[in-house]
Write an enzyme that holds these catalytic residues in place. Sequence first.
Site, PDB file in Angstrom:
ATOM      1  N   CYS A  64      34.170   6.803  -0.536  1.00 37.26           N
ATOM      2  CA  CYS A  64      34.126   5.395  -0.945  1.00 37.26           C
ATOM      3  C   CYS A  64      35.442   4.696  -0.596  1.00 37.26           C
ATOM      4  CB  CYS A  64      33.865   5.305  -2.444  1.00 37.26           C
ATOM      5  SG  CYS A  64      33.966   3.626  -3.098  1.00 37.26           S
ATOM      6  N   LYS A  94       9.150 -24.888  20.541  1.00 36.95           N
ATOM      7  CA  LYS A  94      10.003 -24.008  19.739  1.00 36.95           C
ATOM      8  C   LYS A  94      11.381 -23.886  20.391  1.00 36.95           C
ATOM      9  CE  LYS A  94       8.452 -22.218  16.556  1.00 36.95           C
ATOM     10  NZ  LYS A  94       7.531 -21.134  16.262  1.00 36.95           N
ATOM     11  N   CYS A 109      37.286   3.881  -4.172  1.00 36.94           N
ATOM     12  CA  CYS A 109      37.820   4.884  -5.098  1.00 36.94           C
ATOM     13  C   CYS A 109      38.043   6.251  -4.465  1.00 36.94           C
ATOM     14  CB  CYS A 109      36.906   5.026  -6.304  1.00 36.94           C
ATOM     15  SG  CYS A 109      35.311   5.802  -5.922  1.00 36.94           S
ATOM     16  N   TYR A 131       7.765 -12.417  19.636  1.00 34.16           N
ATOM     17  CA  TYR A 131       6.351 -12.423  19.252  1.00 34.16           C
ATOM     18  C   TYR A 131       5.519 -13.141  20.307  1.00 34.16           C
ATOM     19  CZ  TYR A 131       2.131 -13.510  16.576  1.00 34.16           C
ATOM     20  OH  TYR A 131       0.827 -13.639  16.156  1.00 34.16           O
ATOM     21  N   LYS A 140       9.861 -29.898  13.337  1.00 34.88           N
ATOM     22  CA  LYS A 140       8.984 -28.857  12.798  1.00 34.88           C
ATOM     23  C   LYS A 140       9.758 -28.086  11.731  1.00 34.88           C
ATOM     24  CE  LYS A 140       5.925 -25.065  14.116  1.00 34.88           C
ATOM     25  NZ  LYS A 140       6.425 -24.128  13.067  1.00 34.88           N
ATOM     26  N   ASP A 190      10.431 -15.645  17.060  1.00 36.27           N
ATOM     27  CA  ASP A 190       9.292 -16.311  17.706  1.00 36.27           C
ATOM     28  C   ASP A 190       9.175 -15.967  19.184  1.00 36.27           C
ATOM     29  OD1 ASP A 190       8.535 -17.506  15.368  1.00 36.27           O
ATOM     30  OD2 ASP A 190       9.638 -19.353  15.731  1.00 36.27           O
ATOM     31  N   PHE A 191      10.306 -15.805  19.840  1.00 38.20           N
ATOM     32  CA  PHE A 191      10.262 -15.580  21.281  1.00 38.20           C
ATOM     33  C   PHE A 191       9.727 -14.191  21.610  1.00 38.20           C
ATOM     34  CE2 PHE A 191      12.609 -19.376  21.141  1.00 38.20           C
ATOM     35  CZ  PHE A 191      12.541 -19.958  22.395  1.00 38.20           C
TER      36      PHE A 191
END
Length: 674
Positions: A403, A311, A406, A37, A114, A34-35
């Site tokens: 991996c 917020k 294995c 945005y 909220k 949110d911040f």
Amino acid sequence: MDSKQAQERHAALTKQIEYHNHLYYDLDRPELDDFAYDALTRELKAIEAAFPNLVSVDSPTQRIGGAAAGRFEKVTHTVRMESLQDVFSLEEVREFDARVRDAGIVPQYVVEAKIDGLSVSLEYRDGVFVRGSTRGDGAVGEDVTQNLAAIRDIPKHLPAGAPPFLEVRGEVYMPHEAFIKLTEEQELNDKQPFKNPRNAAAGSLRQKDSGITAGRGLSIFIFNLQRIEGATLEGHRQSLEYLAALGFPVSPRHTCFDDIENVIAEIEAIGALRGTLAYDIDGAVVKVDSFMQREAMGSTSKYPRWAVAFKYPPEEKESHLLAVEVSVGRTGVLTPTAVFEPILLAGTTVSRAILHNEDFIRQLGVGVGDTIRVRKAGDIIPEVVAVVKHAPGASVFEMPKTCPSCGAPVQRLAGEAALRCSNPECPAQALRNLIHFASRAAMDIDGLGPAVAKQLAERGFVRTAADLYDLTQEQLLTLEKFKERSAANLLAAIAASKENGLDRLLFALGIRNIGSKAAALLAERFGTMEAVAAASPEALNEIDGFGGVMAESVLDFFAKEGTQDLLRRLREAGVNMRYNGPEKTDTLAGKTIVVTGTLPTLSRTQAEALITKNGGRAASSVSKRTSYVLAGEAAGSKLTKAQALGVPVIDENTFFALLGREILPENGEATDEN
């Protein structure tokens, strides 16, 4: 900044904000918090304030970002579902209070948490739930009546004395417990997990299959009265108490204040509770209580003037990165996890956080020994968000070339961010496959959870799913916490799983990109495992709802070394490899039927399955080409549209009559007439 620069920056910001609006509102997978945005929108507002000629009705500052998606019927809201203006400092809350008082209002404020979820409207006529919709862009949303009806906490009938018509607004959310369970299932099946409970709630509500919604553990809090007939209410707090008396789960904490400093104290008190709640909140809402005062203040083109949403900033803390551990998933995906010095974050102690993939590590430049910043995505799942300080001489962590389970080479397939182990017999993959094979949606072997599966694998009793059917009581009694009864119960559950249908077995085999629905389509289309294994690319691509990627995954699976041996052993163990579902008929051939509302005995999924199995087409929207609308209780807009177009509307009994079946009164089950 001159006029030309302002215009260029305005265009760039508009494009960027619309992109993030689409991710948040339409795809339920935001990339910005949110911040971040809000920083974009504030910059855009500042440019528009300095250059008013750039303001237009299409600007993101003038409208809500969402839009009704094409997969659901559209609903035009009689009362606009407005968003609230976000504020990020307590000083901005005081400025809001000053604006209210400058307008000649002497307010009482209601402060409430909220809830971080998806905003919806619920409509009731004569006490019966008739329609539910999403907010969309505030003016037009999506009809999700069936999915909302699947949420247990939403009343389907109101008590006697309910008003003739009522519309309320609420926030659908996913509790933490349900969210953790869902993401664990997604990770187990190597699916991209939802980033936070808000995205999970939105994604779960906007499913075409209401059965999926029902199984996701969603809940709701009602926070606003939209419309009412037959009753007069004077303020917000009174309306919440009235709705609670009707059986609605309303905002759990709503308190009235007439002094803004008391409001601020309540905001801080709610914020202190964030880490202790069973659900996500991302702020506190401050509303003028009186409806008359609200009407006098009115709204801008985007926000009501009588409310703001404070917020809370995401809690982030720094720690020292001790190691990066790499695990291997069911399909061989290598997942890196940061291990760091323990920190207290959002109410719990954490020492591990996801690092997503190789690209993410390189983007941040993560190295062992670095000081990292960690937060909880949605206050739930820890994630690394930044490197604050690189350790002297530290280099960026390199994902292994082989991996860790294995030792086989790892590979990165085109179009993927993930690295995968190339060995189909990798022990780590085998364990995940075993857990998936026994899971409830697959072969449903009760008592064979992850802990038991791990013991079986570690002791060498089980390497592939076929080994399950060779287990003995003596072997099981060597496992931790196993007694004769628990061993006998597990052996019985394994034996019972042999009777499952082909659809469950295909899903249990863990074929990449083949979920339970795709497995059912394969089983229904081909009928036997032998036919599926021998299916041509053309035959697979002919399946309605089957894509090219899914067809390729099926072909690749049956072409692998070891697949035929696994199937041979399962067959020899007596595992059913035929489809148990009813034979398809052509009873409804050429008929298109839309199912809407709550039927007396069938779920929507069951009804649509019957339509398909009897040669018909189960459609999601009503048109002139629709043959019938099968309507139940709370049918909503699809019923209205059918009536307007003159499409025949049938009930469940008529539907069974079309199929040549009837309902037996004593047990309510559908049977053939003859």
